[in-house]
Scaffold this motif. Structure first.
Motif, mmCIF file in Angstrom:
data_model
loop_
_atom_site.group_PDB
_atom_site.id
_atom_site.type_symbol
_atom_site.label_atom_id
_atom_site.label_comp_id
_atom_site.label_asym_id
_atom_site.label_seq_id
_atom_site.Cartn_x
_atom_site.Cartn_y
_atom_site.Cartn_z
ATOM 1 N N VAL A 339 37.903 43.382 43.142
ATOM 2 C CA VAL A 339 38.359 43.834 44.564
ATOM 3 C C VAL A 339 39.591 42.988 44.898
ATOM 4 O O VAL A 339 39.514 41.898 44.783
ATOM 5 N N MET A 340 40.537 43.629 45.284
ATOM 6 C CA MET A 340 41.983 43.141 45.517
ATOM 7 C C MET A 340 41.779 41.649 46.441
ATOM 8 O O MET A 340 42.345 40.649 46.298
ATOM 9 N N GLY A 341 41.098 41.913 47.589
ATOM 10 C CA GLY A 341 40.869 40.852 48.771
ATOM 11 C C GLY A 341 40.179 39.695 48.042
ATOM 12 O O GLY A 341 40.636 38.592 48.521
ATOM 13 N N GLU A 342 39.086 39.902 47.230
ATOM 14 C CA GLU A 342 38.390 38.894 46.569
ATOM 15 C C GLU A 342 39.423 38.244 45.755
ATOM 16 O O GLU A 342 39.225 36.700 45.555
ATOM 17 N N TYR A 343 40.087 38.847 45.013
ATOM 18 C CA TYR A 343 41.095 38.187 43.970
ATOM 19 C C TYR A 343 42.031 37.269 44.499
ATOM 20 O O TYR A 343 42.438 36.131 43.981
ATOM 21 N N GLU A 344 42.699 38.101 45.656
ATOM 22 C CA GLU A 344 43.778 36.933 46.419
ATOM 23 C C GLU A 344 42.878 35.830 47.134
ATOM 24 O O GLU A 344 43.440 34.798 47.074
ATOM 25 N N GLU A 345 41.598 35.943 47.319
ATOM 26 C CA GLU A 345 40.955 34.782 48.232
ATOM 27 C C GLU A 345 40.807 33.611 47.389
ATOM 28 O O GLU A 345 40.887 32.621 47.725
ATOM 29 N N ALA A 346 40.640 34.170 46.079
ATOM 30 C CA ALA A 346 40.123 33.036 45.154
ATOM 31 C C ALA A 346 41.503 32.034 45.053
ATOM 32 O O ALA A 346 41.656 31.172 44.855
ATOM 33 N N ALA A 349 42.583 30.004 47.500
ATOM 34 C CA ALA A 349 41.675 28.740 47.347
ATOM 35 C C ALA A 349 42.184 27.977 46.199
ATOM 36 O O ALA A 349 41.454 26.809 46.047
ATOM 37 N N GLY A 350 43.065 28.061 45.624
ATOM 38 C CA GLY A 350 43.469 27.469 44.516
ATOM 39 C C GLY A 350 42.779 27.408 43.149
ATOM 40 O O GLY A 350 42.723 26.593 42.235
ATOM 41 N N LYS A 351 41.835 28.626 42.940
ATOM 42 C CA LYS A 351 40.909 28.671 41.903
ATOM 43 C C LYS A 351 41.592 30.156 40.966
ATOM 44 O O LYS A 351 41.955 31.037 41.595
ATOM 45 N N LEU A 352 40.989 30.216 39.834
ATOM 46 C CA LEU A 352 41.407 31.424 38.931
ATOM 47 C C LEU A 352 40.305 32.327 39.538
ATOM 48 O O LEU A 352 39.270 32.159 39.948
ATOM 49 N N PRO A 353 40.984 33.608 39.506
ATOM 50 C CA PRO A 353 39.933 34.815 40.294
ATOM 51 C C PRO A 353 38.933 35.183 39.422
ATOM 52 O O PRO A 353 38.510 36.595 39.208
ATOM 53 N N PHE A 354 38.163 34.277 38.708
ATOM 54 C CA PHE A 354 37.036 34.355 37.810
ATOM 55 C C PHE A 354 35.608 34.982 38.802
ATOM 56 O O PHE A 354 35.451 34.533 39.854
ATOM 57 N N GLU A 355 35.154 35.992 38.329
ATOM 58 C CA GLU A 355 34.050 36.653 39.278
ATOM 59 C C GLU A 355 32.498 36.347 38.430
ATOM 60 O O GLU A 355 31.773 36.015 38.858
ATOM 61 N N ARG A 356 32.551 36.870 37.121
ATOM 62 C CA ARG A 356 31.681 36.976 36.363
ATOM 63 C C ARG A 356 31.651 36.795 34.850
ATOM 64 O O ARG A 356 32.920 36.912 34.337
ATOM 65 N N GLY A 357 30.769 36.837 34.093
ATOM 66 C CA GLY A 357 30.876 36.918 32.671
ATOM 67 C C GLY A 357 29.446 36.727 31.890
ATOM 68 O O GLY A 357 28.348 36.858 32.563
ATOM 69 N N ILE A 358 29.638 36.068 30.695
ATOM 70 C CA ILE A 358 28.458 35.817 30.009
ATOM 71 C C ILE A 358 28.796 34.970 28.680
ATOM 72 O O ILE A 358 29.708 34.621 28.313
ATOM 73 N N VAL A 359 28.007 33.736 28.589
ATOM 74 C CA VAL A 359 28.004 32.874 27.581
ATOM 75 C C VAL A 359 26.791 33.687 26.568
ATOM 76 O O VAL A 359 25.543 33.742 26.852
ATOM 77 N N LEU A 360 27.461 33.598 25.352
ATOM 78 C CA LEU A 360 26.595 34.175 24.323
ATOM 79 C C LEU A 360 25.723 33.260 23.545
ATOM 80 O O LEU A 360 26.255 32.159 23.425
ATOM 81 N N ASN A 361 24.270 33.516 23.790
ATOM 82 C CA ASN A 361 23.510 32.534 22.872
ATOM 83 C C ASN A 361 23.445 33.114 21.458
ATOM 84 O O ASN A 361 24.278 33.862 20.877
ATOM 85 N N GLU A 362 22.773 32.311 20.444
ATOM 86 C CA GLU A 362 22.707 32.464 19.224
ATOM 87 C C GLU A 362 22.477 33.905 18.570
ATOM 88 O O GLU A 362 23.126 34.492 17.890
ATOM 89 N N ASP A 363 21.240 34.444 19.286
ATOM 90 C CA ASP A 363 21.426 35.842 18.936
ATOM 91 C C ASP A 363 22.337 36.852 19.437
ATOM 92 O O ASP A 363 22.644 37.863 18.568
ATOM 93 N N ASP A 364 23.002 36.643 20.392
ATOM 94 C CA ASP A 364 24.165 37.130 20.854
ATOM 95 C C ASP A 364 25.292 37.409 19.932
ATOM 96 O O ASP A 364 25.758 38.313 19.554
#
Length: 455
Positions: A339-346, A349-364
């Motif tokens: 969402v553009m508003g959330e992208y700009e808001e981040a 605030a001096g942050k990268l516009p990161f919202e979500r993701g996943i860290v892979l475990n060993e099985d992944d």
């Protein structure tokens, strides 16, 4: 000869595996601080691949599954350019930007909705932060032929762009009206001529089958016209109708969509037609001339797959910049705000516009290797896998091996102690063949509104 009688029973919802785990598994459990730590700890000796999302389009194409912002206002685009620049400033604080760049891609939206001057400004800004492009770097852009002029092509050529991909979809006027994309052949021909004039090394075209009012006969005409453009590669995609995810797809009358049998006839004719005219098939949706680098990579088992499709440029960390962009590290995926508003808001605030993701475990990571090997090279060297992970394959994947037996009985693959390898027909069902290795499929199996159908 491909045996399409085997196909219909395998028509079921399934991922396209541009990643594993798929984006459905991304969540905010992977937090900002952890993402920054991952970014800062990347191996500086690894090269990087850059993806820039330029999301704007003037009008909606009803078949489109991309994340798009519709506008006709130049001020919105200028504002977005400013935020892209500010994102690069923040990114440079957490990433070694002097690393070698082996790939850069502009996706959209319609990247060439930006003017030549705006594109030049964006490219200059990128290169001021990332100065070390490899001499043979693949630098590419998706282009809507309706939105490209000579000044834009000249800017890209002078900046080192060497591959462009044109969205053609279908030349039939009735189909074009139904999907809200009027694009006469002459417009596409002019765009192709510009690309050749400005020495693009690889010029690709995208077609889609499964669109409203398409028939085998109408698609034959589209293929014949497309061939006169002499592209280096064809991408011929199966239309993914997901109206529960994309509102614009709800404007398509589902009763006008071709039935699976008609789609299979279109697929079979497409394969026969393109191979008879000098192209070779790459997996489920790509065709290229035999001298293409993709085939050299397949022969070496080095073809890779990422969010931009098939590539010969593996072994790199993918850095996604812009609204909704996805990046990939050795053991993580990360996605920016949609969402553009959330992208700009981040960014404000001096942050990268990161919202979500996943860290892979060993099985992944184990399953990611298997799935991406199958998706990219259509075979798996089991002994190589066992040496890499110090795991006995048949024990770890006993359930998957059992699930693959019907594919072997249907001559879609061969399987022994050393290899799993798809037949020619099997490559077209590679999504189905990869699914038994997906640990997350069980929780999605009951839903028909999660993935598009494989056939």
């Amino acid at each position: 000869m491909l045996d399409f009688s085997k196909f219909l029973k395998y028509s079921k919802p399934g991922p396209r595996y541009t990643s594993y785990p798929t984006a459905l598994e991304f969540s905010d459990a992977y937090g900002y601080d952890e993402y920054i730590q991952k970014l800062e700890s990347q191996d500086s000796s690894r090269p990087i691949s850059l993806y820039f999302h330029l999301p704007f389009c003037r009008n909606a194409c009803y078949f489109c599954g991309c994340n798009v912002v519709f506008t006709s206002k130049d001020d919105k685009m200028i504002r977005y350019m400013d935020y892209l620049k500010r994102e690069l400033v923040i990114l440079s604080k957490h990433l070694d930007c002097n690393r070698e760049v082996l790939q850069m891609h502009f996706g959209g939206g319609t990247p060439t909705f930006f003017t030549a001057a705006q594109l030049k400004e964006i490219i200059a800004e990128i290169k001021s932060y990332f100065p070390n492009f490899r001499s043979d770097a693949e630098i590419s852009c998706e282009i809507d032929p309706r939105h490209i002029d000579e000044d834009q092509m000249r800017v890209m050529s002078e900046a080192g762009f060497n591959r462009v991909s044109f969205g053609l979809q279908d030349f039939n006027e009735k189909v074009q009206v139904a999907v809200h994309r009027i694009q006469p052949y002459a417009i596409s021909k002019d765009a192709m001529d510009l690309a050749r004039k400005y020495n693009m090394i690889s010029v690709n075209v995208d077609l889609i089958y499964g669109l409203p009012y398409q028939t085998l006969e109408t698609f034959k005409e589209t293929l014949a016209l497309s061939l006169t453009l002499n592209p280096d590669r064809f991408a011929v995609f199966n239309y993914a109708h997901v109206p529960w995810l994309k509102k614009t797809m709800r404007k398509i009358d589902e009763t006008t969509l071709p039935l699976p049998d008609e789609k299979l006839q279109i697929m079979q004719y497409t394969i026969d037609f393109l191979t008879s005219h000098g192209y070779r098939m790459i997996g489920m949706d790509h065709f290229a001339k035999p001298e293409d680098d993709l085939f050299k990579a397949i022969d070496k088992g080095e073809l890779h797959r990422n969010f931009q499709g098939y590539t010969t440029k593996g072994g790199a960390d993918l850095i996604g910049v812009g609204l909704t962009s996805i990046g990939e590290g050795v053991d993580s995926y990360n996605q920016n705000f949609k969402v553009m508003g959330e992208y700009e808001e981040a960014i404000d605030a001096g942050k990268l516009p990161f919202e979500r993701g996943i860290v892979l475990n060993e099985d992944d990571q184990i399953r990611q290797y298997v799935i991406m090997e199958l998706m990219s090279n259509f075979k798996l060297d089991i002994k190589r896998f066992e040496k890499l992970f110090n795991i006995e394959f048949k024990t770890y994947f006993a359930d998957a091996i059992e699930a693959l037996k019907p594919f072997a009985e249907d001559d879609l693959l061969t399987m022994d102690e050393n290899h799993i390898e798809c037949s020619e027909t099997g490559t077209l069902l590679i999504r189905n063949i990869a699914m038994p290795f997906d640990a997350y499929m069980k929780k999605h199996a009951a839903s028909s509104k999660t993935f598009s159908k494989t056939v």
